[in-house]
Design a protein around this motif. Sequence first.
Motif, PDB file in Angstrom:
ATOM      1  N   VAL A  27       0.893  -1.182  -0.160  1.00 11.47           N
ATOM      2  CA  VAL A  27      -0.086  -0.077  -0.223  1.00 11.47           C
ATOM      3  C   VAL A  27       0.847   1.160  -0.062  1.00 11.47           C
ATOM      4  O   VAL A  27       0.480   2.133  -0.674  1.00 11.47           O
ATOM      5  N   TYR A  28       1.815   1.221   0.777  1.00 10.37           N
ATOM      6  CA  TYR A  28       2.840   2.281   0.787  1.00 10.37           C
ATOM      7  C   TYR A  28       3.386   2.572  -0.614  1.00 10.37           C
ATOM      8  O   TYR A  28       3.472   3.800  -0.989  1.00 10.37           O
ATOM      9  N   ILE A  29       3.831   1.795  -1.245  1.00  9.04           N
ATOM     10  CA  ILE A  29       4.639   1.811  -2.411  1.00  9.04           C
ATOM     11  C   ILE A  29       3.570   2.570  -3.427  1.00  9.04           C
ATOM     12  O   ILE A  29       3.864   3.339  -4.254  1.00  9.04           O
ATOM     13  N   SER A  30       2.189   1.830  -3.647  1.00  6.58           N
ATOM     14  CA  SER A  30       1.431   2.414  -4.871  1.00  6.58           C
ATOM     15  C   SER A  30       1.014   3.953  -4.136  1.00  6.58           C
ATOM     16  O   SER A  30       0.814   4.363  -5.076  1.00  6.58           O
ATOM     17  N   ASN A  31       0.671   4.015  -3.014  1.00  2.00           N
ATOM     18  CA  ASN A  31       0.454   5.679  -2.477  1.00  2.00           C
ATOM     19  C   ASN A  31       1.556   6.363  -2.970  1.00  2.00           C
ATOM     20  O   ASN A  31       1.433   7.484  -3.533  1.00  2.00           O
ATOM     21  N   LYS A  32       2.724   6.005  -2.863  1.00  3.77           N
ATOM     22  CA  LYS A  32       3.877   6.763  -3.253  1.00  3.77           C
ATOM     23  C   LYS A  32       4.034   7.345  -4.660  1.00  3.77           C
ATOM     24  O   LYS A  32       4.265   8.218  -5.235  1.00  3.77           O
ATOM     25  N   LYS A  33       3.856   5.887  -5.371  1.00  2.00           N
ATOM     26  CA  LYS A  33       3.836   6.374  -6.863  1.00  2.00           C
ATOM     27  C   LYS A  33       2.681   7.397  -7.304  1.00  2.00           C
ATOM     28  O   LYS A  33       2.787   8.065  -8.087  1.00  2.00           O
ATOM     29  N   SER A  34       1.355   7.061  -6.808  1.00  2.00           N
ATOM     30  CA  SER A  34       0.198   8.014  -7.388  1.00  2.00           C
ATOM     31  C   SER A  34       0.431   9.457  -6.668  1.00  2.00           C
ATOM     32  O   SER A  34       0.142  10.314  -7.715  1.00  2.00           O
ATOM     33  N   ILE A  35       1.233   9.536  -5.532  1.00  2.00           N
ATOM     34  CA  ILE A  35       1.336  11.054  -5.088  1.00  2.00           C
ATOM     35  C   ILE A  35       2.506  11.637  -6.001  1.00  2.00           C
ATOM     36  O   ILE A  35       2.496  12.942  -6.527  1.00  2.00           O
ATOM     37  N   GLU A  36       3.488  11.006  -6.294  1.00  2.00           N
ATOM     38  CA  GLU A  36       4.517  11.613  -7.315  1.00  2.00           C
ATOM     39  C   GLU A  36       4.144  11.765  -8.708  1.00  2.00           C
ATOM     40  O   GLU A  36       4.675  12.605  -8.966  1.00  2.00           O
ATOM     41  N   SER A  37       3.172  10.939  -9.148  1.00  2.00           N
ATOM     42  CA  SER A  37       2.631  11.166 -10.483  1.00  2.00           C
ATOM     43  C   SER A  37       1.725  12.590 -10.566  1.00  2.00           C
ATOM     44  O   SER A  37       1.608  13.239 -11.541  1.00  2.00           O
ATOM     45  N   PHE A  38       1.015  13.103  -9.372  1.00  2.00           N
ATOM     46  CA  PHE A  38       0.382  14.028  -9.286  1.00  2.00           C
ATOM     47  C   PHE A  38       1.233  15.132  -9.257  1.00  2.00           C
ATOM     48  O   PHE A  38       0.924  16.325  -9.603  1.00  2.00           O
ATOM     49  N   THR A  39       2.380  15.229  -8.590  1.00  2.00           N
ATOM     50  CA  THR A  39       3.120  16.189  -8.264  1.00  2.00           C
ATOM     51  C   THR A  39       3.882  16.637  -9.554  1.00  2.00           C
ATOM     52  O   THR A  39       4.406  17.960  -9.749  1.00  2.00           O
ATOM     53  N   LYS A  40       4.196  15.731 -10.555  1.00  2.00           N
ATOM     54  CA  LYS A  40       4.991  15.832 -11.727  1.00  2.00           C
ATOM     55  C   LYS A  40       4.076  17.027 -12.667  1.00  2.00           C
ATOM     56  O   LYS A  40       4.664  17.805 -13.367  1.00  2.00           O
ATOM     57  N   VAL A  41       2.849  16.559 -12.826  1.00  2.00           N
ATOM     58  CA  VAL A  41       2.187  17.103 -13.945  1.00  2.00           C
ATOM     59  C   VAL A  41       0.824  17.692 -13.320  1.00  2.00           C
ATOM     60  O   VAL A  41       0.157  17.197 -12.638  1.00  2.00           O
ATOM     61  N   ARG A  42       0.778  18.946 -13.401  1.00  2.00           N
ATOM     62  CA  ARG A  42      -0.043  19.880 -12.744  1.00  2.00           C
ATOM     63  C   ARG A  42      -1.197  20.443 -13.772  1.00  2.00           C
ATOM     64  O   ARG A  42      -2.388  20.508 -13.649  1.00  2.00           O
ATOM     65  N   TYR A  43      -0.672  20.675 -14.977  1.00  2.00           N
ATOM     66  CA  TYR A  43      -1.475  21.413 -15.907  1.00  2.00           C
ATOM     67  C   TYR A  43      -1.444  20.721 -17.344  1.00  2.00           C
ATOM     68  O   TYR A  43      -0.543  20.262 -17.617  1.00  2.00           O
ATOM     69  N   TYR A  44      -2.725  20.772 -17.800  1.00  2.00           N
ATOM     70  CA  TYR A  44      -2.790  20.511 -19.557  1.00  2.00           C
ATOM     71  C   TYR A  44      -2.961  21.717 -20.022  1.00  2.00           C
ATOM     72  O   TYR A  44      -3.956  22.490 -19.617  1.00  2.00           O
ATOM     73  N   TYR A  45      -2.552  21.695 -21.257  1.00  2.00           N
ATOM     74  CA  TYR A  45      -2.860  23.017 -22.170  1.00  2.00           C
ATOM     75  C   TYR A  45      -3.465  22.490 -23.448  1.00  2.00           C
ATOM     76  O   TYR A  45      -2.999  21.588 -24.015  1.00  2.00           O
ATOM     77  N   TYR A  46      -4.700  23.078 -23.692  1.00  2.00           N
ATOM     78  CA  TYR A  46      -5.243  22.980 -24.984  1.00  2.00           C
ATOM     79  C   TYR A  46      -4.868  23.880 -25.877  1.00  2.00           C
ATOM     80  O   TYR A  46      -5.667  24.952 -25.854  1.00  2.00           O
ATOM     81  N   PRO A  47      -4.166  23.631 -26.840  1.00  2.00           N
ATOM     82  CA  PRO A  47      -3.848  24.551 -27.903  1.00  2.00           C
ATOM     83  C   PRO A  47      -5.048  25.084 -28.656  1.00  2.00           C
ATOM     84  O   PRO A  47      -5.159  26.331 -28.949  1.00  2.00           O
ATOM     85  N   ASN A  48      -6.020  24.397 -28.954  1.00  2.00           N
ATOM     86  CA  ASN A  48      -7.375  24.838 -29.880  1.00  2.00           C
ATOM     87  C   ASN A  48      -7.984  25.792 -29.019  1.00  2.00           C
ATOM     88  O   ASN A  48      -8.760  26.692 -29.686  1.00  2.00           O
ATOM     89  N   LEU A  49      -7.965  25.476 -27.604  1.00  2.00           N
ATOM     90  CA  LEU A  49      -9.002  26.494 -26.858  1.00  2.00           C
ATOM     91  C   LEU A  49      -8.257  27.508 -26.055  1.00  2.00           C
ATOM     92  O   LEU A  49      -8.812  28.312 -25.736  1.00  2.00           O
ATOM     93  N   GLN A  50      -6.677  27.390 -26.119  1.00  2.00           N
ATOM     94  CA  GLN A  50      -6.031  28.331 -25.401  1.00  2.00           C
ATOM     95  C   GLN A  50      -6.384  28.552 -23.928  1.00  2.00           C
ATOM     96  O   GLN A  50      -6.439  29.401 -23.397  1.00  2.00           O
ATOM     97  N   ALA A  51      -6.675  27.178 -23.511  1.00  2.00           N
ATOM     98  CA  ALA A  51      -7.093  27.085 -21.875  1.00  2.00           C
ATOM     99  C   ALA A  51      -6.258  25.953 -21.305  1.00  2.00           C
ATOM    100  O   ALA A  51      -5.309  25.487 -22.027  1.00  2.00           O
ATOM    101  N   TYR A  52      -6.453  25.984 -20.143  1.00  2.00           N
ATOM    102  CA  TYR A  52      -5.338  25.026 -19.077  1.00  2.00           C
ATOM    103  C   TYR A  52      -6.649  24.168 -18.541  1.00  2.00           C
ATOM    104  O   TYR A  52      -7.741  24.397 -18.120  1.00  2.00           O
ATOM    105  N   PHE A  53      -5.986  23.200 -17.971  1.00  2.00           N
ATOM    106  CA  PHE A  53      -6.765  22.198 -16.747  1.00  2.00           C
ATOM    107  C   PHE A  53      -5.724  21.893 -15.798  1.00  2.00           C
ATOM    108  O   PHE A  53      -4.468  21.425 -15.977  1.00  2.00           O
ATOM    109  N   ASP A  54      -6.024  22.354 -14.557  1.00  2.00           N
ATOM    110  CA  ASP A  54      -5.366  22.301 -13.402  1.00  2.00           C
ATOM    111  C   ASP A  54      -5.750  20.788 -12.964  1.00  2.00           C
ATOM    112  O   ASP A  54      -6.868  20.714 -12.400  1.00  2.00           O
ATOM    113  N   THR A  55      -4.834  19.992 -12.728  1.00  2.00           N
ATOM    114  CA  THR A  55      -5.281  18.478 -12.247  1.00  2.00           C
ATOM    115  C   THR A  55      -5.096  18.491 -10.755  1.00  2.00           C
ATOM    116  O   THR A  55      -5.951  17.691 -10.190  1.00  2.00           O
TER     117      THR A  55
END
Length: 128
Positions: A27-55
Amino acid sequence: MKTLYYLILTVLFSSQFCRAQVAIDTVYISNKKSIESFTKVRYYYYPNLQAYFDTRRALYIYKEDDVWITSETMPSNYRGYSLKNNSYVVLKGYIDDEPYCLLDQHKKEFPADFSSKRKPPKVIVVSR
C-alpha cells in the motif's frame, strides 16, 4: 506436548504478522507512486482552446472577456470541441498557480490544430 503446542502457536502468529507486513509495504509503495505522478504534472494545455486544466484542483482555466476564469466545466460556447481527443499538451514541472502567464510562449510552441483525428498527447517539460 507443551513444546509442540507453543511451536504451532508461534508459527501461526508469525505467519500472520509477515502477511500484514507485506500488505502494508504494498500500500505504501502504490500511494507513493500516485502522489509522485500528481506532483509532476499539474497542468494540461489545450492549444485549440488556449485553455488549461489544473489537475490538482480539477478546474479548467480559460479566458473570457479578457479575464481568466476557473471553472469545473468548459463554457457552452466550446461545444463541438472534444476534450477527449488527446489534443492537449502535458506541462511537466510547472507548479505555479498562473500557467496563463506563459500563454504567448505556449501558442508559439504548440499551434492550434483543428483536425479531428486522435493524436497522442505531447509532453513538454517546463523549466522555470
